[in-house]
Design a protein around this motif. Sequence first.
Motif, PDB file in Angstrom:
ATOM      1  N   UNK A  14       1.573   6.560  -6.892  1.00 53.02           N
ATOM      2  CA  UNK A  14       0.476   7.445  -7.286  1.00 53.02           C
ATOM      3  C   UNK A  14       0.931   8.896  -7.304  1.00 53.02           C
ATOM      4  N   UNK A  15       1.663   9.311  -6.270  1.00 59.39           N
ATOM      5  CA  UNK A  15       2.145  10.688  -6.230  1.00 59.39           C
ATOM      6  C   UNK A  15       3.257  10.944  -7.244  1.00 59.39           C
ATOM      7  N   UNK A  16       4.018   9.952  -7.613  1.00 65.05           N
ATOM      8  CA  UNK A  16       5.069  10.130  -8.607  1.00 65.05           C
ATOM      9  C   UNK A  16       4.512  10.157 -10.028  1.00 65.05           C
ATOM     10  N   UNK A  17       3.494   9.363 -10.292  1.00 68.86           N
ATOM     11  CA  UNK A  17       2.948   9.276 -11.650  1.00 68.86           C
ATOM     12  C   UNK A  17       2.113  10.507 -11.985  1.00 68.86           C
ATOM     13  N   UNK A  18       1.264  10.937 -11.062  1.00 69.91           N
ATOM     14  CA  UNK A  18       0.409  12.094 -11.338  1.00 69.91           C
ATOM     15  C   UNK A  18       1.227  13.363 -11.152  1.00 69.91           C
ATOM     16  N   UNK A  19       1.198  14.225 -12.166  1.00 74.03           N
ATOM     17  CA  UNK A  19       1.975  15.473 -12.036  1.00 74.03           C
ATOM     18  C   UNK A  19       1.354  16.398 -10.993  1.00 74.03           C
ATOM     19  N   UNK A  20       2.188  17.247 -10.449  1.00 73.89           N
ATOM     20  CA  UNK A  20       1.734  18.161  -9.404  1.00 73.89           C
ATOM     21  C   UNK A  20       0.788  19.230  -9.955  1.00 73.89           C
ATOM     22  N   UNK A  21       0.879  19.565 -11.256  1.00 74.69           N
ATOM     23  CA  UNK A  21       0.006  20.595 -11.805  1.00 74.69           C
ATOM     24  C   UNK A  21      -1.416  20.085 -12.033  1.00 74.69           C
ATOM     25  N   UNK A  22      -1.640  18.777 -11.864  1.00 76.51           N
ATOM     26  CA  UNK A  22      -2.991  18.256 -12.002  1.00 76.51           C
ATOM     27  C   UNK A  22      -3.818  18.587 -10.772  1.00 76.51           C
ATOM     28  N   UNK A  23      -3.163  18.960  -9.711  1.00 78.50           N
ATOM     29  CA  UNK A  23      -3.861  19.296  -8.476  1.00 78.50           C
ATOM     30  C   UNK A  23      -4.351  20.735  -8.538  1.00 78.50           C
ATOM     31  N   UNK A  24      -5.513  21.044  -7.992  1.00 77.98           N
ATOM     32  CA  UNK A  24      -5.996  22.426  -8.010  1.00 77.98           C
ATOM     33  C   UNK A  24      -5.235  23.320  -7.024  1.00 77.98           C
TER      34      UNK A  24
ATOM     35  N   UNK B 130       0.826  -1.209   0.000  1.00 77.16           N
ATOM     36  CA  UNK B 130       0.000   0.000   0.000  1.00 77.16           C
ATOM     37  C   UNK B 130       0.860   1.259   0.000  1.00 77.16           C
ATOM     38  N   UNK B 131       1.969   1.239   0.751  1.00 79.33           N
ATOM     39  CA  UNK B 131       2.875   2.382   0.748  1.00 79.33           C
ATOM     40  C   UNK B 131       3.504   2.576  -0.632  1.00 79.33           C
ATOM     41  N   UNK B 132       3.887   1.481  -1.277  1.00 80.22           N
ATOM     42  CA  UNK B 132       4.448   1.574  -2.631  1.00 80.22           C
ATOM     43  C   UNK B 132       3.412   2.126  -3.608  1.00 80.22           C
ATOM     44  N   UNK B 133       2.159   1.704  -3.479  1.00 79.24           N
ATOM     45  CA  UNK B 133       1.107   2.223  -4.361  1.00 79.24           C
ATOM     46  C   UNK B 133       0.886   3.709  -4.122  1.00 79.24           C
ATOM     47  N   UNK B 134       0.951   4.141  -2.865  1.00 81.19           N
ATOM     48  CA  UNK B 134       0.781   5.563  -2.568  1.00 81.19           C
ATOM     49  C   UNK B 134       1.909   6.397  -3.149  1.00 81.19           C
ATOM     50  N   UNK B 135       3.133   5.934  -3.002  1.00 80.40           N
ATOM     51  CA  UNK B 135       4.291   6.653  -3.546  1.00 80.40           C
ATOM     52  C   UNK B 135       4.217   6.704  -5.063  1.00 80.40           C
TER      53      UNK B 135
END
Length: 76
Positions: free
Chosen positions: A62-72, A55-60
């Motif tokens: 997820x944050x690495x794959x999705x770019x930071x500019x996708x966040x509002x 689960x920790x690997x999946x969380x990491x």
Amino acid sequence: MGASKHVVSILLAIFAMALFNFITCVQAQELAPAPAPAPTSDGTSIDQGIAYVLMLAALVLTYLIHPMDASPYNFF
């Protein structure tokens, strides 16, 4: 007289079988192995540890794959 010798031999054979059975039971109780020691860890705790790591690997990831500019939100 032949019948009484026959009965005595049958009774002697039954007594010998009973004595043999008793001796084997006593020997079986004396030579019983010691019980196995309690397990130090069970499989469920190992499975739970592996699940937490995955689960920790999946969380990491997820944050690495999705770019930071996708966040509002602007973090930086």
